[in-house]
Design an enzyme around this catalytic site. Sequence first.
Site, mmCIF file in Angstrom:
data_model
loop_
_atom_site.group_PDB
_atom_site.id
_atom_site.type_symbol
_atom_site.label_atom_id
_atom_site.label_comp_id
_atom_site.label_asym_id
_atom_site.label_seq_id
_atom_site.Cartn_x
_atom_site.Cartn_y
_atom_site.Cartn_z
ATOM 1 N N CYS A 131 0.821 -1.220 0.000
ATOM 2 C CA CYS A 131 0.000 0.000 0.000
ATOM 3 C C CYS A 131 0.852 1.266 0.000
ATOM 4 O O CYS A 131 0.639 2.179 -0.817
ATOM 5 C CB CYS A 131 -0.973 -0.011 1.174
ATOM 6 S SG CYS A 131 -0.198 -0.005 2.818
ATOM 7 N N HIS B 273 -2.519 0.953 6.709
ATOM 8 C CA HIS B 273 -2.876 1.021 5.292
ATOM 9 C C HIS B 273 -2.946 2.477 4.851
ATOM 10 O O HIS B 273 -3.212 3.385 5.654
ATOM 11 C CB HIS B 273 -4.231 0.346 5.056
ATOM 12 C CG HIS B 273 -4.561 0.109 3.611
ATOM 13 N ND1 HIS B 273 -3.782 -0.666 2.786
ATOM 14 C CD2 HIS B 273 -5.595 0.566 2.833
ATOM 15 C CE1 HIS B 273 -4.319 -0.696 1.579
ATOM 16 N NE2 HIS B 273 -5.411 0.053 1.587
ATOM 17 N N HIS C 232 -5.774 2.482 -4.193
ATOM 18 C CA HIS C 232 -4.862 1.889 -3.205
ATOM 19 C C HIS C 232 -4.496 0.478 -3.643
ATOM 20 O O HIS C 232 -5.082 -0.091 -4.561
ATOM 21 C CB HIS C 232 -5.506 1.874 -1.821
ATOM 22 C CG HIS C 232 -6.797 1.110 -1.734
ATOM 23 N ND1 HIS C 232 -7.057 0.184 -0.754
ATOM 24 C CD2 HIS C 232 -7.923 1.121 -2.503
ATOM 25 C CE1 HIS C 232 -8.273 -0.321 -0.910
ATOM 26 N NE2 HIS C 232 -8.814 0.238 -1.976
#
Length: 389
Positions: free
Chosen positions: A268, A328, A340
Site C-alpha cells: 500500500c 494502510h 490503493h
Amino acid sequence: MKKILSAWPALFVFYLASCAISDDNQTVNQLIENYRSSTAPDKRIALWNLSFENDSLKGETDRLTALDKLISELKEQGIQFTDAVNRLPDSELEGKTKAVVTISVANIRSQPKHSAELATQALMGTPLTVLKGDGSWYMVQTPDQYISWVDQAGIQLMTEAELEKWHEAPKVVFTPLTGHVWTGKDQKEMVSDLVAGDILTGLTSDGNWVKVQLPDGREGWVESARLMQWEEWISSRETSVDNLISTAKSMLGVPYLWGGTSIKGVDCSGFTKTIFYLNGQVIPRDASQQINEGEEVDTEKNWENLQVGDLLFFGEKATDDRKERVVHVGMWIGNNEFIHSRGRVRISSFDPASPNYDEYELNRYLRTKRIVNQKSDGVLSVSEIIQPN
C-alpha cells in the site's frame, strides 16, 4: 570463627565494587536509552544498537555525532569503560561506502538472505549509502533513509569519488511502465529489463535508438522514444491533479507485493511512494511514516475537504491502553473515491451506492494528510537525492 571474621573486609570491598558496577551499568544503559529516544527513535531509518556491560560500551551505530556526545558524557561522569562500538559505515568497506542499483528493481530485505522478508525496493540508478557487509550482502540506506539488506549482485559498490563521477555523466530516464535494454537494435538478446523511473547513462544517439550504459558498466540499446533526458524529465515532474491520477491509474491491476515499490508489485505505501516518485517527489517508505508528513485535513470523514493527491490512512484508533496503529494508505482521486493497493491496485469508493463501495476501509479510516504543495521534512524532490550533472 577467626578465619570467617577476617574474610569480612574483603567481602565488604567486593560488595561495594559490585554495587558501583551495577550503578554504572544502570546509569550508562539509561543514557543509551535517552540517546536512542532522541536521535534514533525509528530503527527503520537509524541504527543505535548499543549496550553497556562488563565495563564495555558495545554494539554498532550510524549516529556518530550522538555517540561522541554519549562518550563525552560518560567521561565527564568519571565512568571507566572500553569503547568497543562499531562505527558505521564499517571501516572494512575500505571506502566503498556508496553504491548504485544496477538492475531494474533491487529487492532489499530485512536480513542478509534471500528468504528474509522483503522490506523495500530500489530502482536502477538509485544511489545508496553502504553501512556494512555480510558475505555477499550489504546493509544499505536508501535515499528515503530506509535501512535494509541487498545482495551485491544488484548493486555496484563505489567510493564517494566514483559515485560523483557517475553522477556527472549524462543521464536518461526510462518512462514506460516496462521495457528492455537490448544488446543490439535487432532486439534479439536482452541486457536487462527496465521499469518506469530507471536511470541510465546516455552514451550516444543513433536515430531511433540510444546507446546506454548501466551503473555496472554494461551497455546496450533502448528505443529513444522510451527515454527522456534527465533534465527534461526532472523539469517536467509535477504533482498536479492530472499527473497523480494518470500515474496511479496506469498501475491499476498491479499485484500486491509486501515490500514492493515498483511496477512489478507494490504494497500500500509502496504504491503511494511510487506515484509520487514518478512525479518528482520522494516520500517516506511506510504508511506509519507517511502519516507524519504534510498537513492534516480530515479526521471526521468530511470528504468534501479532500483534494486529489491527499493520502488517506487506515488502521486501529488509539485506546487507553494501546497506541494508534497505522496499517494502510491510499490516495484520494475525487468523486468519493481513492486508489490503493490491497490484493491489487484498485479503486474504492465511500459512496454506498457505488459498485466499488469499500465498507471495510471506511470502518478503519483514521485521517487524511495533504503533502502536495506542503513543506515537510520527510518529503524531498527526486533531484535532491539523485543528482546527475
